[in-house]
Write a protein that holds these residues in place. Structure first.
Motif, PDB file in Angstrom:
ATOM      1  N   CYS A   1       0.510 -24.457 -12.824  1.00  0.00           N
ATOM      2  CA  CYS A   1       1.909 -24.026 -12.745  1.00  0.00           C
ATOM      3  C   CYS A   1       2.112 -23.262 -11.435  1.00  0.00           C
ATOM      4  O   CYS A   1       1.342 -22.361 -11.110  1.00  0.00           O
TER       5      CYS A   1
ATOM      6  N   CYS B   1       2.892 -19.334 -12.519  1.00  0.00           N
ATOM      7  CA  CYS B   1       1.958 -18.424 -13.188  1.00  0.00           C
ATOM      8  C   CYS B   1       0.496 -18.844 -13.109  1.00  0.00           C
ATOM      9  O   CYS B   1      -0.384 -18.062 -13.433  1.00  0.00           O
TER      10      CYS B   1
ATOM     11  N   ASN C   1      -0.899 -21.177 -14.983  1.00  0.00           N
ATOM     12  CA  ASN C   1      -1.310 -21.857 -16.217  1.00  0.00           C
ATOM     13  C   ASN C   1      -1.546 -23.344 -15.909  1.00  0.00           C
ATOM     14  O   ASN C   1      -1.011 -23.873 -14.939  1.00  0.00           O
TER      15      ASN C   1
ATOM     16  N   CYS D   1       5.105 -24.631 -15.874  1.00  0.00           N
ATOM     17  CA  CYS D   1       4.575 -24.822 -17.230  1.00  0.00           C
ATOM     18  C   CYS D   1       5.621 -24.539 -18.312  1.00  0.00           C
ATOM     19  O   CYS D   1       6.672 -23.963 -18.055  1.00  0.00           O
TER      20      CYS D   1
ATOM     21  N   CYS E   1       6.687 -20.806 -18.642  1.00  0.00           N
ATOM     22  CA  CYS E   1       7.608 -20.331 -17.600  1.00  0.00           C
ATOM     23  C   CYS E   1       9.004 -20.929 -17.764  1.00  0.00           C
ATOM     24  O   CYS E   1       9.990 -20.343 -17.339  1.00  0.00           O
TER      25      CYS E   1
END
Ligand SMILES: [Zn+2]
Length: 199
Positions: A58, A61, A63, A70, A73
């Motif tokens: 992502c 973040c 992820n 993601c 988010c």
């Protein structure tokens, strides 16, 4: 060794590189896969090829998902003012299993380490600080592991945010020394989040 056996040996060698699998369990896993090649191995190979082609980090973040941004988010039901900082994607997923946190995350991808020459830049801490500043973040929850490097990283981030008006907290009781979030049961993670304390 025949050509055919060499292919299987190569597969065992690849499997043995997975965390938690040594040569012996890799051999056992490959044997199991071959015996169940219709039901397990073929769908597994297909799923692996798909995820290998689509998995990405992502952009916000860190992820891992299959989109540029993601699901977490993009989920506007989640609080936007709280960021939970974790070392690794496995820790983010562990927090999600605990279902106690309804804010956003930030994955550092490691910890500060003088020994391995990992500094704030390598961990993307400047990016985290920009994100905190630009998004009206009110609380940063440091869910870093209770290792020496994890705690050094927590203190570095806390010090950097001093005087910024952002509350900096960390997970409380229940996180064992040297413990990794991924190994904790969901109840322990929930308790540690509820009892988080200011640092
Ligand atoms: Zn994200």
């Amino acid at each position: 060794m025949s050509e055919a056996t060499r292919d299987i040996e190569a597969l065992i060698e690849l499997m043995a590189r997975l965390p938690g699998l040594g040569p012996r369990s890799a051999r056992r896993a490959v044997l199991h896969l071959i015996k169940k090649r219709g039901k397990v191995m073929a769908p597994l190979a297909q799923a692996m090829a798909e995820v290998a082609a689509t998995a990405r980090e992502c952009a916000t973040c860190g992820n891992i998902g299959t989109a540029d941004i993601c699901d977490i988010c993009r989920d506007d039901r989640r609080a936007t003012g709280e960021i939970c900082v974790v070392e690794d994607v496995a820790d983010l997923w562990a927090m999600e299993r605990g279902q106690a946190f309804k804010g956003r995350y930030h994955v550092l991808g490691g910890t500060l380490s003088a020994l391995d020459a990992v500094g704030p830049e390598e961990l993307g801490i400047p990016k985290l600080l920009t994100r905190i500043r630009d998004n009206d973040i009110t609380e940063v929850i440091l869910a870093l592991n209770a290792t020496v490097d994890g705690q050094t990283t927590a203190h570095y981030i806390a010090e950097t945010l001093e005087g910024s008006g952002v509350a900096v907290t960390s997970l409380a009781q229940g996180v064992p020394i040297g413990g990794e979030l991924d190994y904790l049961d969901d109840g322990t993670i929930q308790a540690a989040l509820r009892a988080r304390k200011k640092i």
